[in-house]
Scaffold this active site. Structure first.
Site, PDB file in Angstrom:
ATOM      1  N   ASP A 515       0.831  -1.203   0.000  1.00  0.00           N
ATOM      2  CA  ASP A 515       0.000   0.000   0.000  1.00  0.00           C
ATOM      3  C   ASP A 515       0.872   1.262   0.000  1.00  0.00           C
ATOM      4  O   ASP A 515       1.664   1.472   0.918  1.00  0.00           O
ATOM      5  CB  ASP A 515      -0.874  -0.067   1.271  1.00  0.00           C
ATOM      6  CG  ASP A 515      -2.019   0.913   1.250  1.00  0.00           C
ATOM      7  OD1 ASP A 515      -2.066   1.746   0.338  1.00  0.00           O
ATOM      8  OD2 ASP A 515      -2.864   0.837   2.155  1.00  0.00           O
ATOM      9  N   ASP A 579     -10.674   3.951  -1.101  1.00  0.00           N
ATOM     10  CA  ASP A 579     -11.285   2.918  -0.252  1.00  0.00           C
ATOM     11  C   ASP A 579     -12.804   2.863  -0.398  1.00  0.00           C
ATOM     12  O   ASP A 579     -13.468   3.891  -0.496  1.00  0.00           O
ATOM     13  CB  ASP A 579     -10.970   3.203   1.221  1.00  0.00           C
ATOM     14  CG  ASP A 579      -9.527   2.901   1.534  1.00  0.00           C
ATOM     15  OD1 ASP A 579      -8.713   2.798   0.605  1.00  0.00           O
ATOM     16  OD2 ASP A 579      -9.213   2.778   2.734  1.00  0.00           O
TER      17      ASP A 579
HETATM   18  C1  GAL Z   1      -5.634   2.056   2.969  1.00  0.00           C
HETATM   19  C2  GAL Z   1      -6.077   0.913   2.091  1.00  0.00           C
HETATM   20  C3  GAL Z   1      -7.025   0.074   2.910  1.00  0.00           C
HETATM   21  C4  GAL Z   1      -6.295  -0.455   4.116  1.00  0.00           C
HETATM   22  C5  GAL Z   1      -5.667   0.693   4.921  1.00  0.00           C
HETATM   23  C6  GAL Z   1      -4.759   0.184   6.037  1.00  0.00           C
HETATM   24  O1  GAL Z   1      -4.825   2.892   2.234  1.00  0.00           O
HETATM   25  O2  GAL Z   1      -6.692   1.396   0.935  1.00  0.00           O
HETATM   26  O3  GAL Z   1      -7.561  -0.979   2.125  1.00  0.00           O
HETATM   27  O4  GAL Z   1      -5.319  -1.369   3.720  1.00  0.00           O
HETATM   28  O5  GAL Z   1      -4.914   1.535   4.090  1.00  0.00           O
HETATM   29  O6  GAL Z   1      -4.193   1.215   6.782  1.00  0.00           O
END
Ligand code: GAL
Length: 762
Positions: A515, A579
């Site tokens: 990520d 998200d």
């Molecule tokens: C976001 C991601 C989510 C989750 C989250 C964890 O950026 O899109 O799916 O993984 O971080 O902190």
């Protein structure tokens, strides 16, 4: 640009004030005396400006040249694409004192602003009246998101910041740490007088009855009273065949008496009568005010599986030679089921009691493998193609991920519970087999001697956890970031990529979600394509250097049009958007926007519109049932299957109910997602409020999804020729798993509001 003093744009201000006063006049004259809408609507009139300057908080700040912004859409969709960081929102509004006239209490005013992604501080006429979350500039590691908290700021009526019968300015300092930013949920935003009803929280949940009890289900209405005195009133429950029907099919009435600072639960029993709408209205005695909710009944379409075994593995599976191999025969049917297989090249063996096949394959090639499942009611067999070569993930991954339920509160215990529930509920029999740990497992610092990444106290022993999962036939996923920190502010893999990949391989990891997050501080301010690719290519090379098949899930929200190059850097799937959350706007906004990406999905490489939002979710330990209606949930699963999307359940599996199970255990729906050819559906037709998507399947048939995007139920007619399906006749309803007739030219049928008919034509 700093704000100008008031006199800078006097004409514009006068005009704005006239508009506000006109609206106020109408309001005082007609609405409020009638006891209607005694509040100020905050869902329009907002302006925004990116950047951060304390002067934006001041009432006198001139915001005439600020951009208009709707609080119903994230700022990325309104002129700030992919923007993370600070944005200020401002709203001018008139605050009429007779707002209080309709309130029994008349002692305070509340500002409802809905959720704000991620952090906000709220100023009224320059005075700070509240904050949710923590801004990064509040200190080292201070940043804390509060993205899903509905904002509610309350002031006593004599608070100096309130300008009664005059213009007021609300200013919001907003910080977004990643993904969509600002206000965007379609919720009530308003200023209003606090009344007795504000102290009552009413939630309605359906509860399936045990099979031994009467048919149907109970609706549990829970009341929570936060007031220091008891609250009384009445609850009316009415059943309608459809929203808007005049005469209810059934009406039930209950007295309500909620103790001071206490709770009350009322159960309304409804016979199972298919799909209806149920209206719940609470009338508070002192103020006479009401609050209401609609619930669509959770109608089950998937037929119950029989006792005989049925194998549900997809028709193709890819693995690499020379690395640990793990595969499970997924078969429904009455337990105990015994398993066998034929045709595997040397190197693996099967556990007949669990259906888990493990070992190491050495020989490259394509093998026709026959899988067998047998129990006391009969047996089933299925031949699949095993491709031992360089490619894995030949069908979209299916499994569970911790994020949408537990958020950063994931733990070893919760991960094991999810795996146990996948097995005990029977979902694993339909091919759900990845168990993925998202953010929140990492220790704050690396090992002082070796520099290795380590787990925090919630994960005492990762190898033991992966062993536990592998023995049951599950694969284990993990999460990290190419930046120094993850999105949840945990430790990332920056400058330790090869070491981390090896650590995960040693732990037995089979899947990595990687990520972007704080890598934005490492990448150039305006990254070019190479800068976007670089961190992902580095980690893929590190994963390849280990001795495991590791599915690579790229999470960077679609930046740099990742679908063009995700495959080139070795991604098996790539997130295409920010998200998801469990609202119609979020789910349908993401799902229906995927059309232009269909040509980029293929076996081994998938567009990822994010994880599923059905079942009990919460992104924390406070879980709630998905806020999508049952019809919206059918749309969600159907659309994701049509998109050949990765299917990662995001709910607490220990709380799975019959309706959610029915959504996730329909083998014909899953077969559309897992089709051998891996094509993504295309939108073939679109009306003002409907869309028809078509997906060609490997057996020559076609899957057709007819989506009703309006709230009302409606009839939709399709023209086979216009959809390019002139040669198809036999139509099967996929959710109900039954042929519904031969339709030569057109198909005509009812589609529920926000719902779908998923068909397969032969
Ligand atoms: C976001 C991601 C989510 C989750 C989250 C964890 O950026 O899109 O799916 O993984 O971080 O902190």
């Amino acid at each position: 640009m700093p704000c100008l003093p008031w006199y800078g744009q006097i004409d514009g201000i006068l005009q704005a004030n006239l508009d506000i006063m006109r609206a106020f006049f109408l309001y005082c004259l007609f609405l409020c005396p009638l006891g209607l809408f005694c509040q100020v609507d905050f869902n329009k009139g907002w302006k925004m400006k990116p950047g951060d300057d304390p002067v934006y908080a001041k009432a006198a700040c001139i915001d005439q040249d600020w951009a208009a912004v709707s609080p119903l859409q994230n700022w990325e969709m309104q002129g700030l694409p992919q923007y993370d960081g600070y944005v200020w929102y401002r709203l001018h509004f008139y605050l009429p004192r007779n707002l209080l006239s309709s309130s029994y209490l008349k002692d305070s005013v509340r500002f409802l602003l809905g959720p704000i992604d991620d952090v906000d501080a709220c100023y009224l006429n320059g005075v700070k009246i509240g904050q949710n979350g923590h801004f990064p500039d509040e200190g080292k590691d201070a940043y804390r998101t509060a993205w899903d908290v509905p904002r509610r700021y309350v002031l006593p009526v004599n608070h100096l910041a309130l300008h009664w019968d005059a213009e007021n300015v609300l200013a919001l300092r907003v910080y977004d740490g990643g993904g969509p930013g600002g206000m965007f949920d379609n919720v009530e935003r308003s200023a209003g007088a606090v009344d007795v009803l504000d102290f009552v929280k009413m939630t309605v949940q359906h509860r399936a009855l045990q099979k031994t009890e009467k048919n149907g289900f109970n609706y549990a209405t829970q009341f929570e009273n936060q007031y220091q005195k008891p609250i009384a009133g009445s609850l009316t429950v009415q059943v309608f065949a459809f929203k808007g029907q005049k005469k209810p099919l059934k009406t039930l009435q209950f007295p309500v008496n909620i103790p001071a600072k206490g709770k009350q639960e009322i159960l309304a029993h409804l016979e199972s009568v298919g799909r209806n709408w149920v209206y719940f209205e609470f009338k508070e005695q002192l103020s006479g005010k009401t609050t209401h909710q609609w619930q669509e009944t959770p109608y089950v379409l998937t037929p119950k599986a029989g006792d005989r075994p049925e194998i549900h593995n997809p028709a193709v599976y890819g693995a690499r030679p020379g690395v640990p191999f793990l595969y499970k025969i997924a078969a429904s049917g009455k337990a105990p089921v015994s398993y066998a297989s034929k045709g595997f090249p040397p190197g693996v063996k099967i556990n007949a009691a669990t259906g888990v096949i493990s070992g190491t394959l050495q020989q490259r090639g394509m093998f026709n493998i026959t899988l067998f499942a047998t129990n006391s009611a009969g047996s089933d067999s299925k031949t699949i193609l095993l491709v031992v070569g360089d490619n894995i993930c030949l069908t979209p991954p299916m499994g569970w991920n911790s994020w949408n339920c537990w958020g950063l509160q994931v733990s070893d215990e919760k991960v094991r519970a999810a795996a146990d529930a996948l097995l005990s509920s029977g979902l694993a029999d339909y091919g759900w087999n990845y168990i993925n740990i998202d953010d929140g497992w990492e220790a704050p610092g690396r090992n002082a001697q070796t520099g290795a990444i380590e787990t925090n106290e919630k994960f005492p022993n990762m190898p033991a956890l992966s062993d536990y999962l592998h023995k049951k036939g599950f694969k284990m996923g993990i999460y990290s970031s190419p930046g120094p920190k993850t999105c949840g502010n945990f430790l990332g893999s920056y400058q330790h990529e090869a070491q981390d990949a090896q650590t995960w391989a040693d732990w037995g990891v089979d899947y990595l979600k990687y990520d972007w997050c704080s890598y934005s501080g490492i990448a150039p301010e305006k990254p070019d394509l190479e800068a976007y690719k670089h961190p992902y290519a580095v980690m893929r090379a590190a994963l390849n250097a280990t001795n495991r098949d590791i599915v690579y899930s790229m999470c960077q929200y679609g930046m740099g049009d990742v679908w063009h190059w995700g495959e080139e850097v070795g991604g098996n799937l790539w997130r295409t958007t920010g998200d998801i959350t469990d609202t119609w706007e979020s789910m349908s906004g993401i799902g229906f926007s995927q059309d232009s990406l269909h040509s980029f999905a293929r076996p081994g490489h998938w567009n990822d519109p994010d994880m599923l939002v059905v079942g009990h979710l919460g992104w924390s330990e406070q879980l709630h049932p998905s806020r999508l209606t049952p019809s919206e949930q059918y749309t969600h699963i159907s659309l994701w299957a049509m998109l050949s999307a990765p299917l990662l359940i995001g709910c607490d599996l220990t709380k799975i109910d019959d309706f959610t199970f029915n959504l996730l255990a329909n083998d014909e729906v899953l077969a559309i997602d897992q089709d051998h050819d891996g094509r993504q559906a295309e939108k073939k037709q679109q009306g003002p409020d409907y869309e028809i998507w078509v997906k060609a399947l490997s057996d020559g048939s076609q899957a057709i999804a007819i989506f009703n995007r309006s709230e009302q139920d409606r009839d939709i007619t399709t023209d086979w020729a216009a959809l390019g399906l002139a040669n198809y006749k036999t139509v099967r309803d996929v959710w109900q798993q039954k042929d519904i007739g031969k339709f030569g030219k057109t198909w005509h049928g009812a589609v529920y509001g926000h719902g779908v008919r998923l068909l397969r034509v032969y």
